[in-house]
Design a protein around this motif. Structure first.
Motif: not given
Ligand code: COA
Length: 352
Positions: A262-263, A115, A31, A39-40, A287, A318, A35, A222-223, A154-155, A158, A259-260
């Motif tokens: 971007r949300i 959450c 990671t 993303r977060t 989070n 959540g 990133w 996450g998506r 890594r999903n 972080v 949580a994020n």
């Molecule tokens: C978790 C979250 C940050 C992920 O962001 P995202 O833009 O949706 O990313 P994706 O899950 O689509 O992953 C995109 C790519 O990044 C990769 N990736 C995931 N985590 C990564 C990390 N820490 N570092 C680098 N790459 C990462 C994935 O493997 C994926 O790769 P691929 O396209 O080759 O499969 C986002 O979906 C999120 O915040 N979701 C909501 C969380 C939430 O509301 N929680 C509340 C309840 S607790």
């Protein structure tokens, strides 16, 4: 018709000392700071170390909330702890808090709603006050997801940080008045598997080979959770504001689960909320699950952004998948006599 109104009397928080920066995680998983930040919005998170327990954080946040309210532990007659990362399945954390703050006459229970747990707990306490069962309630959101995280995934590794936040609410002194104007909830169990922390159900050496026994760790799609949040949260918040007899123009600030980033931006766009109305402090803590709303509110109070008399929407979302919302008037008076402590944000920025 409620027998009594509710007054918000205190708020307190607690975060562990140990900071894990984005760059610290690049040694564990593939990671990057870039990133995670893009993303977060997270830059750092706090995690417990050694034998520090979630109840240690809960007790510290409770003591801070008591000081804010100018009250003693013995004044509390109800304790609700919202936590999905307990030290023990039983005994419940509320009993540990009871002993930790000397609220020896209090009854209590724990609530496991991820959450959205803090607002579920708060609104439950509101009902105990309204119907006369309790007079002074302590509501805590405390989580140590670091104990339940697979640090090599890594999903998820972080995303989460540890922390606790507490509210004290009491029977309102003035008849017919209340600070909590409306609460509302939604739950979609059909999407429950999108974020989960499974319990190991095969823990029997007589039936399951040792190597097949899975470790219990957080999983999140996450998506899907992202889509759920952006779709459902604005809808429920708008309905709760209406239920409170208010218009969106009468809301000063939105204190949402952190949580994020971007949300939050997507929600603000959907609801026509100005950027400065959305309270955001997630870059410092990640989070923190049930703790994130009081942590964000506390920081905004200490920095002077939120002031007495403001009308707030609080919203958790959540695991469940669930959403919980409260609309409240912030009329709470800080009784602490020592110089106002630095905001938590300032504290963590000092370390940068
Ligand atoms: C978790 C979250 C940050 C992920 O962001 P995202 O833009 O949706 O990313 P994706 O899950 O689509 O992953 C995109 C790519 O990044 C990769 N990736 C995931 N985590 C990564 C990390 N820490 N570092 C680098 N790459 C990462 C994935 O493997 C994926 O790769 P691929 O396209 O080759 O499969 C986002 O979906 C999120 O915040 N979701 C909501 C969380 C939430 O509301 N929680 C509340 C309840 S607790």
């Amino acid at each position: 018709m409620s027998k009594y109104g509710v007054a918000i009397r205190g708020i307190g928080v607690s975060i562990p000392e140990h900071i894990v920066w984005n760059d610290d995680l690049t040694g564990l998983v593939e990671t990057s700071d870039e990133w995670i930040t893009s993303r977060t919005g997270f830059k750092a998170r706090r995690v417990v170390s050694g034998d520090q327990l979630v109840t240690d954080l809960a007790i510290e946040s409770a003591k801070n909330a008591l000081a804010y309210a100018g009250m003693q532990g013995e004044d509390i007659d109800l304790i609700i702890v919202a936590s999905s990362t307990p030290d023990y399945i039983y005994p419940a954390a509320c009993g540990v808090v009871q002993q930790g703050i000397g609220a020896l006459k209090a009854f209590g229970f724990d609530m496991m709603m991820g959450c959205s747990g803090l607002i579920y707990a708060l609104s439950t306490a509101v009902q105990f006050i309204e119907n006369g069962t309790a007079k002074n309630a302590l509501v805590i959101g405390a989580d140590t997801h670091s104990r339940y995280t697979d640090w090599y995934d890594r999903n998820t590794c972080v995303l989460f940080g540890d922390g606790a936040g507490a509210f004290i609410i009491s029977r309102h002194e003035k008849a017919g008045e209340t600070d909590v104007l409306a609460v509302d909830f939604m739950l979609d169990g059909a999407r429950g598997q999108e974020i989960k922390l499974p319990v190991n159900r095969d823990n029997c050496p007589l039936t399951t080979p040792r190597q097949n026994i899975e470790k219990s760790a957080i999983y999140m799609n996450g998506r899907e959770v992202f889509k759920f949040a952006v779709g459902e949260v604005p809808r429920l918040m708008a309905e709760t504001v209406k239920k409170a007899g208010l218009t969106p123009q009468e809301i000063d600030y939105y204190v949402l689960h952190q949580a994020n980033a971007r949300i939050m931006t997507a929600m603000a766009e959907r609801m026509d909320i100005r950027e400065e109305q959305m309270i955001v402090n997630l870059e410092h803590y990640g989070n923190t699950s049930a703790a994130s709303i009081p942590l964000a509110l506390y920081d905004a109070l200490m920095s002077g952004q939120i002031k007495t008399g403001n009308t707030l929407v609080l919203c958790g979302f959540g695991a469940g998948l669930a959403v919980s919302t409260a609309v409240m008037k912030w009329n709470c008076v800080d009784h602490r006599t020592d110089a106002a402590p630095a905001t938590l944000q300032t504290k963590s920025l000092e370390v940068v």
